[in-house]
Design a protein around this motif. Structure first.
Motif, short mmCIF file in Angstrom:
data_model
loop_
_atom_site.label_atom_id
_atom_site.label_comp_id
_atom_site.label_asym_id
_atom_site.label_seq_id
_atom_site.Cartn_x
_atom_site.Cartn_y
_atom_site.Cartn_z
N LYS A 110 0.83 -1.21 0.00
CA LYS A 110 0.00 0.00 0.00
C LYS A 110 0.85 1.25 0.00
N TYR A 111 1.92 1.23 0.80
CA TYR A 111 2.80 2.40 0.90
C TYR A 111 4.22 1.97 0.55
N ASP A 112 4.65 2.30 -0.65
CA ASP A 112 6.00 1.97 -1.12
C ASP A 112 6.84 3.23 -1.05
N ILE A 113 7.78 3.28 -0.09
CA ILE A 113 8.56 4.48 0.16
C ILE A 113 10.00 4.24 -0.30
N VAL A 114 10.49 5.10 -1.18
CA VAL A 114 11.84 4.95 -1.71
C VAL A 114 12.73 6.01 -1.07
N THR A 153 16.07 11.21 6.96
CA THR A 153 15.70 11.00 5.56
C THR A 153 14.27 11.44 5.26
N ALA A 154 13.50 11.80 6.29
CA ALA A 154 12.09 12.22 6.18
C ALA A 154 11.14 11.06 5.93
N VAL A 155 11.55 9.84 6.23
CA VAL A 155 10.70 8.68 5.96
C VAL A 155 9.38 8.76 6.73
N LEU A 156 9.40 9.24 7.98
CA LEU A 156 8.16 9.33 8.75
C LEU A 156 7.25 10.41 8.19
N ASN A 180 18.70 16.19 1.92
CA ASN A 180 18.32 14.82 1.61
C ASN A 180 16.84 14.58 1.86
N ALA A 181 16.31 15.15 2.94
CA ALA A 181 14.89 15.01 3.25
C ALA A 181 14.02 15.61 2.14
N MET A 182 14.41 16.77 1.64
CA MET A 182 13.66 17.41 0.55
C MET A 182 13.70 16.55 -0.71
N GLU A 183 14.87 15.97 -0.99
CA GLU A 183 15.00 15.11 -2.17
C GLU A 183 14.11 13.88 -2.04
N ASN A 184 14.11 13.26 -0.86
CA ASN A 184 13.29 12.07 -0.65
C ASN A 184 11.81 12.39 -0.70
N ALA A 185 11.42 13.55 -0.15
CA ALA A 185 10.02 13.95 -0.19
C ALA A 185 9.55 14.07 -1.64
#
Length: 283
Positions: A110-114, A153-156, A180-185
């Motif tokens: 349901k939630y695929d986070i890269v 990494t901003a995963v949460l 990095n958090a902005m890139e991952n978002a």
């Protein structure tokens, strides 16, 4: 520039309860994260916050009932990518959520986070991230406001966005983590997440339905009063990044700030706890 870390490797005999005692003592020092090994553990600390004399405050080193050997090495930032690529494995929570790197194959969840951590390095927090994700998965975040402290990494924050949070702020003290958090978002279609660089002083002047903080014990204890001031009455504080031995201390401090214990999770001695803010007079 990103921070240079020191990796301390400890061999303890007997391993148990020596490792548990050592963890409790090192947690009072500036170490940010730990990784258990067969012989003992590894601890990671920013070089800028460390002085070799601090290690001599560890009483276990002088305890005749234990033998402790240790050494340390510097981890240059350019080596961090190699380290996380070697050790990073996907975090999987049933068939609902999967956190993976770009080089991992995709699975139908349901939630695929890269996530591409780059230099947002933090060995030892796989368990804490897993438990924080579990908390978020079981709660209704639709149209809520969320603050992710020490976002890394901003995963949460990304999962909160995928679950329908209306407004999300994320903060990390490391400028590289902010980038990095902005890139991952953006990589996960969550460009609306606002990412700030700083500590608790960088929290915007607003209140939140949820505050997430997966940081180390000492930072949590220092910042708990700030978190409570930024929570809406009836809002939730989700904490992790500390060990079971510190749970009572964390809960007592939370109660002093009007936060009621609700539930907790534990994985390999790491703990995650959820509190509800009962409210207070706010100016």
């Amino acid at each position: 520039m990103s921070h240079i870390y020191l990796e301390y490797s400890f061999e303890v005999d007997p391993v148990e309860p020596g490792r548990e005692i050592l963890l409790a003592e090192l947690a009072d020092l500036p170490f940010e994260s730990f990784e258990e090994t067969d012989q003992g553990l590894k601890g990671y600390v920013r070089k800028s916050e460390w002085h070799e004399d601090l290690i001599q405050t560890v009483e276990l080193l002088r305890n005749p009932e234990f033998t402790v050997h240790y050494h340390f090495e510097e981890i240059p930032p350019e080596n961090w990518n190699e380290r996380w690529e070697t050790h990073f494995e996907p975090i999987e929570i049933d068939d609902e959520c999967r956190v993976r790197a770009p080089f991992h194959s995709r699975k139908e969840v349901k939630y695929d986070i890269v996530i591409e951590p780059k230099m947002s390095f933090g060995t030892g927090h796989h368990e804490t991230t897993h438990m924080m994700l579990e908390f978020l998965l079981e709660m209704d975040l639709e149209e809520t406001t969320v603050l992710d402290m020490g976002c890394g990494t901003a995963v949460l924050a990304i999962l909160a966005g995928m679950k329908g949070a209306e407004e999300i702020d994320a903060i990390d003290i490391d400028p590289w983590s902010q980038l990095n958090a902005m890139e991952n978002a953006a990589r996960n279609g969550q460009e609306g997440i606002r990412v700030y660089q700083g500590d608790a002083k960088a929290i915007p002047q607003k209140e939140y339905d949820f505050i997430l903080a997966n940081i180390n014990r000492n930072v949590l204890l220092e910042d708990l009063p700030v978190y409570s001031r930024h929570l809406k009455t009836g809002g939730y504080l989700l904490l992790s990044g500390f060990y079971d031995a510190d749970s009572d201390l964390i809960t007592r401090r939370c109660q002093e700030e009007g936060l009621r214990f609700e539930t907790r999770r534990e994985r390999n001695a790491w703990v995650a706890v959820r509190y509800k803010y009962l409210g207070d007079d706010k100016d």
